[in-house]
Design an enzyme around this catalytic site. Structure first.
Site, mmCIF file in Angstrom:
data_model
loop_
_atom_site.group_PDB
_atom_site.id
_atom_site.type_symbol
_atom_site.label_atom_id
_atom_site.label_comp_id
_atom_site.label_asym_id
_atom_site.label_seq_id
_atom_site.Cartn_x
_atom_site.Cartn_y
_atom_site.Cartn_z
ATOM 1 N N CYS A 20 46.219 36.793 29.620
ATOM 2 C CA CYS A 20 45.773 37.204 28.288
ATOM 3 C C CYS A 20 44.364 37.803 28.322
ATOM 4 C CB CYS A 20 45.734 35.991 27.370
ATOM 5 S SG CYS A 20 47.287 35.133 27.273
ATOM 6 N N ARG A 66 45.009 43.219 33.629
ATOM 7 C CA ARG A 66 45.176 41.780 33.857
ATOM 8 C C ARG A 66 46.625 41.350 33.697
ATOM 9 N NH1 ARG A 66 40.236 38.866 32.843
ATOM 10 N NH2 ARG A 66 41.467 37.162 32.035
ATOM 11 N N TRP A 85 50.027 37.194 27.449
ATOM 12 C CA TRP A 85 50.909 36.953 28.589
ATOM 13 C C TRP A 85 51.629 35.659 28.247
ATOM 14 C CZ3 TRP A 85 50.808 34.006 33.514
ATOM 15 C CH2 TRP A 85 51.508 34.648 34.544
ATOM 16 N N ASN A 121 43.110 32.584 24.637
ATOM 17 C CA ASN A 121 43.572 32.547 26.030
ATOM 18 C C ASN A 121 43.561 31.094 26.466
ATOM 19 O OD1 ASN A 121 43.431 35.296 25.962
ATOM 20 N ND2 ASN A 121 41.687 35.495 27.347
ATOM 21 N N GLY A 122 44.539 30.697 27.272
ATOM 22 C CA GLY A 122 44.570 29.316 27.752
ATOM 23 C C GLY A 122 45.783 28.589 27.208
ATOM 24 N N GLU A 169 48.537 37.778 55.004
ATOM 25 C CA GLU A 169 48.045 38.656 53.939
ATOM 26 C C GLU A 169 48.914 39.922 53.852
ATOM 27 O OE1 GLU A 169 46.351 38.606 51.405
ATOM 28 O OE2 GLU A 169 45.716 40.657 51.014
ATOM 29 N N LYS A 190 50.892 41.028 50.483
ATOM 30 C CA LYS A 190 50.691 42.320 49.811
ATOM 31 C C LYS A 190 52.029 43.013 49.604
ATOM 32 C CE LYS A 190 47.642 42.077 48.634
ATOM 33 N NZ LYS A 190 46.364 41.422 48.473
ATOM 34 N N GLU A 218 54.186 41.142 46.861
ATOM 35 C CA GLU A 218 53.724 41.136 45.469
ATOM 36 C C GLU A 218 53.787 42.496 44.802
ATOM 37 O OE1 GLU A 218 49.687 39.784 44.780
ATOM 38 O OE2 GLU A 218 49.020 40.744 46.607
ATOM 39 N N HIS A 258 60.931 29.233 67.886
ATOM 40 C CA HIS A 258 61.252 27.879 67.414
ATOM 41 C C HIS A 258 62.051 27.908 66.126
ATOM 42 C CE1 HIS A 258 58.797 26.250 70.578
ATOM 43 N NE2 HIS A 258 57.775 26.998 70.194
ATOM 44 N N LYS A 269 45.961 39.344 36.997
ATOM 45 C CA LYS A 269 44.798 39.557 37.866
ATOM 46 C C LYS A 269 43.999 38.284 38.053
ATOM 47 C CE LYS A 269 41.919 41.806 40.414
ATOM 48 N NZ LYS A 269 42.360 41.894 41.821
HETATM 49 C C1 F6R Z 1 46.836 38.764 45.803
HETATM 50 C C2 F6R Z 1 45.983 38.305 44.742
HETATM 51 C C3 F6R Z 1 45.998 36.861 44.378
HETATM 52 C C4 F6R Z 1 44.541 36.386 44.212
HETATM 53 C C5 F6R Z 1 44.511 34.932 43.708
HETATM 54 C C6 F6R Z 1 43.085 34.424 43.602
HETATM 55 O O1 F6R Z 1 46.697 40.127 46.033
HETATM 56 O O2 F6R Z 1 45.261 39.081 44.174
HETATM 57 O O3 F6R Z 1 46.672 36.099 45.318
HETATM 58 O O4 F6R Z 1 43.914 36.522 45.442
HETATM 59 O O5 F6R Z 1 45.132 34.841 42.474
HETATM 60 O O6 F6R Z 1 42.316 35.183 42.725
HETATM 61 P P1 F6R Z 1 40.741 35.107 42.745
HETATM 62 O O7 F6R Z 1 40.280 35.686 44.050
HETATM 63 O O8 F6R Z 1 40.294 35.922 41.570
HETATM 64 O O9 F6R Z 1 40.374 33.665 42.637
#
Ligand code: F6R
Length: 608
Positions: free
Chosen positions: A2, A27, A74, A100-101, A483, A487, A490, A506, A603
């Site tokens: 949100c 976001r 959201w 928000n929350g 990682e 990527k 997601e 294994h 985000k």
């Molecule tokens: C992956 C991604 C998420 C964030 C995670 C932590 O690309 O963006 O996995 O890394 O939600 O977010 P922050 O770094 O803002 O605490």
């Protein structure tokens, strides 16, 4: 996740609200709404399921007011719908609230309010706030006191903005676990959940603390606590550029942010390398050499990519400083009653600085007397403020949901920390110089990788339709594999799994077939031969292999090869990760995905 925007001043609020909401789109959200009021009284409200552009189209020309609030939602309580979108009004349509929350005792409050005659028009937890506040103002209570009284009955987290049609000279905002920042303009004031909504209008901001409220008027603001004590807050200046929030000619923010990495790494390093003593200067650590020598262990905490960056950080600290270091998801750590040790240094990693799980982990450590540093991108964010010291990334704002430049800058920040630690312990001046030079070379080496974007796009198009992809790496390469898999899954929604290359035999070797390609990290280091043996095992099962490394393996071992410039072995993971970002990006584009706003993701995750 949100988003909140608010405006009060001499102008028409609606254009700012709509533009601010558009700035918060990154976001992630499913519906949007605005409410305005002014001297003519009454609240004008529009809210829609869909995009901010749909909301803008639904707002009529006569929709004007000098005081307004807006929201991107959201869904948590109730499906995405016009009715569940914020703002929410009380039955007299005097009070409007955006939130928000999560309000944990919403059901109980709803039952009581309904018994008292309130008629609910949405399934949201937020609507209880509108009815609660309205009940107080109806008795003649000032808006700020009504908000305080309502929040006193609420259990949960919130960032809120509240409008009262009968007191249009003010907006009341409050924060508890979900960020609110005030923006100070010329005879006008703004508020938002994220500075990105404000930077076009002002650089002077005030971040509210948890448990703090503010009454915002056109000519200023007053902050106070939930028990009505006035607090004194100094504004800070945001140094992020307005154009950080434009795609700047790139097709997506993600591609722009991948390409910004040479510059963002330069900023993370700027002023921190000391060639004379072959070390790093980190002014924000607030720990002198003697205190650092007493540290026996480092525990790194973060979520998602921040956790994987922490794994690379732990590896760097162990290698350069020879101090045991380990990374753990903050979301797990906070729930397992962790043992907090006096001689352990805790490091919280977060791009946004607002991730609730990471913040809760920091608070748990501090409550038990531990010492926490933050490796954070967003200056003044909740995690940055909660920590005892830390390293700011200076990567600039990251708009795309998937983290790229902040990830890379986090690993660079850990390299600086590891170098600093190492040189306090037993890392020799020669080894220190080796790392300093390698760090200085990184921006140009990243540029070299980025030049391969087109050939990586061709490869991505060839593999995008695969049912899945296996990512493998050994020791330093394993966090890179994790990682890379993160990527890809997601943003392209292609299933991806990361395994240590050593573990393949294994179990997961059973999955290898022509249908499941493998991306293998094969740096030219002491484990190269072992990695090549693994490639042989995959090829023997007719698996297809994309190898990423410094030397092209024999043709029979890899179908494709992505060449990455060689750094020092400890820093190789940083560069090996860059082509994986490009591969994920181009695969997502080839599949027509919403690259910057992947489905179901936000985000910054400011809820539990
Ligand atoms: C992956 C991604 C998420 C964030 C995670 C932590 O690309 O963006 O996995 O890394 O939600 O977010 P922050 O770094 O803002 O605490």
């Amino acid at each position: 996740m949100c988003g909140i925007v608010a405006y009060i001043g001499p102008k028409d609020a609606t254009p700012f609200l709509l533009e601010g909401l558009a700035r918060l789109e990154y976001r992630g959200y499913d519906s949007a709404g605005v409410a305005v009021t002014g001297r003519s009284g009454g609240i004008k409200l529009r809210k829609v399921k869909g995009r901010v552009a749909d909301l803008a189209a639904a707002v009529p020309a006569r929709f004007k007011g000098t005081t307004g609030i807006g929201h991107t939602r959201w869904a948590t309580h109730g499906v995405p719908s016009d009715a569940n979108a914020h703002p929410h009004l009380d039955n007299a349509e005097r009070i409007a609230v955006v939130h928000n929350g999560i309000i944990e005792n919403a059901d109980e409050l709803r039952a009581k309010l309904t018994a008292d005659g309130a008629v609910f028009r949405s399934e949201t937890d937020t609507e209880v706030l509108a009815h609660l506040i309205a009940a107080h103002v109806a008795e003649g209570v000032e808006l700020e006191d009504a908000v305080r009284a309502a929040l006193g009955r609420v259990v949960g987290t919130y960032g809120i903005a509240v409008l009262d049609a009968e007191q249009p000279d003010r907006i009341v905002v409050a924060r508890n676990g979900s960020p609110i920042v005030l923006g100070i303009g010329e005879k006008e004031m703004f508020a938002a959940s994220d500075v990105s909504a404000l930077v076009r209008y002002t650089r002077q901001v005030v971040h509210l603390e948890d448990g703090e409220l503010a009454t915002v008027r056109a000519d200023g603001f007053r902050t106070f606590t939930e028990d009505a004590r006035t607090t004194h807050r100094q504004p800070s200046t945001v140094d992020w550029e307005v154009d950080s929030y434009d795609t700047g000619g790139y097709e997506h923010f993600l591609l722009k942010e991948i390409h910004e990495q040479p510059g963002s790494v330069e900023r993370t390093l700027s002023g921190r390398l000391d060639e004379r003593f072959a070390t790093a200067h980190l002014g924000g650590l607030n720990l002198d050499a003697r205190e650092l020598r007493e540290i026996r262990r480092v525990k790194i905490l973060g979520c998602g990519s921040a956790y994987y960056a922490g794994e690379m950080g732990a590896q760097l600290i162990e290698e350069l400083a020879r101090i045991p270091a380990h990374s753990e998801p903050a979301s797990e750590f906070r729930y397992r009653n962790p043992v907090i040790e006096a001689d352990t240094l805790y490091v919280a990693v977060s791009q946004s600085g607002e991730t609730y799980d990471t913040l809760a982990a920091v608070q748990e450590i501090k409550r038990k007397g531990g010492r926490v540093l933050g490796v954070v991108n967003t200056v003044g964010s909740a995690i940055a403020r909660e920590c005892d010291g830390g390293i700011y990334l200076h990567a600039g704002p990251e708009v795309s949901v998937a983290s790229t430049k902040a990830f890379t800058s986090t690993v660079v920040a850990f390299a600086l920390l590891a170098l600093h630690f190492g040189r306090i312990h037993d890392l020799s001046p020669a080894d220190g110089r080796r790392i300093v030079s390698a760090l200085q070379a990184l921006p140009d080496q990243i540029r070299e990788v980025l030049e391969q974007s087109e050939s990586i796009a061709e490869l991505a198009a060839e593999y995008a339709e695969s049912a899945g992809m296996m990512f493998i790496g050994r020791v330093r390469g394993f966090p890179v594999a994790r990682e890379g898999a993160q990527k890809l899954k997601e943003i392209s929604y292609v299933h991806a799994e990361a395994y240590p290359a050593s573990e393949l035999k294994h179990g997961p070797l059973a999955l290898i077939s022509p249908e499941l390609p493998t991306l293998a990290l094969v740096p030219d280091d002491e484990l190269l031969d072992k990695n090549l043996t693994t490639l042989g095992e995959i090829k023997a099962r007719s698996g297809r292999v994309i190898a990423v490394g410094h030397r092209r393996p024999e043709e029979k071992l890899a179908d494709h090869f992505i060449l990455v410039p060689k750094s020092e072995p400890e820093l190789d993971p940083l560069l090996l990760n860059i082509p994986l970002q490009l591969l994920a990006y181009h695969a997502a584009v080839a599949l027509g995905r919403d690259v910057d706003k992947p489905r179901n993701l936000a985000k910054s995750v400011t809820v539990e």
